[in-house]
Write an enzyme that holds these catalytic residues in place. Structure first.
Site, short mmCIF file in Angstrom:
data_model
loop_
_atom_site.label_atom_id
_atom_site.label_comp_id
_atom_site.label_asym_id
_atom_site.label_seq_id
_atom_site.Cartn_x
_atom_site.Cartn_y
_atom_site.Cartn_z
N LYS A 184 9.02 -5.93 -6.05
CA LYS A 184 9.71 -5.98 -7.33
C LYS A 184 9.03 -5.12 -8.37
O LYS A 184 9.62 -4.79 -9.39
CB LYS A 184 9.81 -7.43 -7.83
CG LYS A 184 8.49 -8.08 -8.22
CD LYS A 184 8.72 -9.54 -8.61
CE LYS A 184 7.44 -10.34 -8.70
NZ LYS A 184 6.52 -9.98 -9.77
N LYS A 224 -5.77 -0.91 -10.31
CA LYS A 224 -5.08 -1.10 -11.58
C LYS A 224 -5.79 -0.37 -12.71
O LYS A 224 -5.16 0.11 -13.64
CB LYS A 224 -4.96 -2.58 -11.92
CG LYS A 224 -3.88 -3.27 -11.12
CD LYS A 224 -3.49 -4.58 -11.75
CE LYS A 224 -2.42 -5.27 -10.94
NZ LYS A 224 -2.17 -6.65 -11.38
N LYS A 266 6.24 -2.65 1.96
CA LYS A 266 7.07 -3.83 1.73
C LYS A 266 7.97 -3.61 0.51
O LYS A 266 7.57 -2.91 -0.41
CB LYS A 266 6.14 -5.02 1.46
CG LYS A 266 6.66 -6.33 2.00
CD LYS A 266 5.67 -7.44 1.75
CE LYS A 266 6.00 -8.14 0.46
NZ LYS A 266 5.13 -9.25 0.15
#
Ligand code: TRP
Length: 331
Positions: free
Chosen positions: A198, A112, A195
């Site tokens: 979202k 991140k 996967k």
């Protein structure tokens, strides 16, 4: 005594078809057999830049999406993290017990901070400690998480150890991660090795549960498949097609063998057209319920409040125990 399951979701993006499939397969079973808490991690969302208006709107939207998917606010405790201030209270105590070396190892922090070079804030770094607080506050037995959260779960368990070494046992329950055992795995539409997520930057990779019919059709029809022609379930050589078949199978109740025989002699395109229709039909009532709920923010406020009111006494009981163990004077 039922075991406690706790699951949190950062308020980013929209819930996906993958969440839908996970939800319909699990929630109904879980809510009868376990004591279940679900919360929206709005405080975790603050570790990256958030427009205040967007964050607020998205919190309502997320809450409504969970309800639209059929999560029962009576049988489960559904709440918003920031409405239970004990999360941040416990987080401070645990922050003072966590060695920097353990945080330095977190791969998600490394990823991140490479992605958000302009905003490498301390919250991004201490994020897993807040997550540990979320879990330990409710004495959770099991925490369903994605593979990417495994390391954070390990840290949470380490933190229980640090606490016990210093203050003795008996304050927290040791939680277990529950990784990827929750039903069918739905993969990304363009990159079926990953996967369905979202928070994927490429919108073509996922179907959101509140997507419009047109957009669902487009995404399913343009899903990446191999250049073969035979409709056959083969995860190794036909990952994209097999993913579509998995979705088809869960939504229709047919086995993958049945689907194979239904599409014998037909092309991938036929399957895609039918699947698109099936997904649109399946998600239609979800989207309608969602739009309906979003028209009534007062009602959502009420449900959020009652969720937080049910969660808070449990969180307070833990914080009291912790403050006492640590030597803070009671007020
Ligand atoms: N970090 C989790 C994620 O990104 C979300 C989360 C926050 C969470 N607190 C949690 C998940 C506590 C489980 C338990 O997916």
């Amino acid at each position: 005594m039922k075991k406690t399951i706790l699951s949190g979701s950062t308020v980013t993006g929209d819930l996906t078809l993958g969440n839908y499939i996970g939800a319909i397969n699990n929630w109904k079973k879980l809510q009868d057999d376990y004591d279940c808490l679900y919360f929206l991690a709005d405080l975790h969302a603050l570790t990256v830049f958030q427009d205040p208006k967007v964050l607020r709107e998205r919190t309502y939207s997320f809450f409504a999406q969970y309800l639209a998917l059929g999560l029962d606010p009576q049988k489960n405790i559904i709440f918003v993290q920031s409405q239970v201030p004990e999360h941040t209270e416990l987080s401070w105590i645990l922050t003072c017990l966590t060695p920097l070396g353990y945080l330095n190892r977190m791969t998600q922090f490394k990823e991140k901070s490479e992605k958000h070079v302009k905003n490498i804030n301390a919250g991004l770094y201490t994020y897993p400690i807040l997550m540990a607080s979320d879990i330990l506050l409710y004495q959770a037995d099991m925490v369903p998480v994605g593979e990417d959260q495994r390391q954070h779960m390990e840290l949470c368990r380490d933190i229980v150890g640090f606490f016990e070494n210093r203050y003795g046992a008996g304050t927290f329950k040791m939680p277990e991660a529950y990784v990827g055992k929750m039903g069918a795995r739905v993969m990304s539409l363009q990159d079926p090795e990953k996967k369905m997520s979202k928070s994927d930057e490429n919108e073509k990779n996922f179907v959101s549960i509140i997507d419009e019919a047109k957009s669902i059709e487009k995404k399913i029809k343009s899903a990446a498949t191999d250049s073969g022609t035979e409709v056959k379930f083969d995860l190794e050589n036909k990952a994209g097609l097999s993913n579509l078949m998995t979705i088809y199978s869960v939504l229709s109740g047919k086995t993958t063998e049945q689907i194979e025989s239904d599409y014998m002699g037909k092309m991938y395109g036929h399957l895609k057209v039918d699947l698109a229709e099936l997904v649109v039909e399946t998600l239609k009532p979800v989207r309608e319920k969602y739009l309906d709920l979003m028209k009534n923010k007062d009602y959502l406020d009420q449900l959020m409040k009652s969720g937080a009111d049910r969660a808070r006494p449990r969180a307070q009981a833990t914080v009291r125990k912790v403050y006492d163990a640590v030597g803070l004077v009671k007020s």
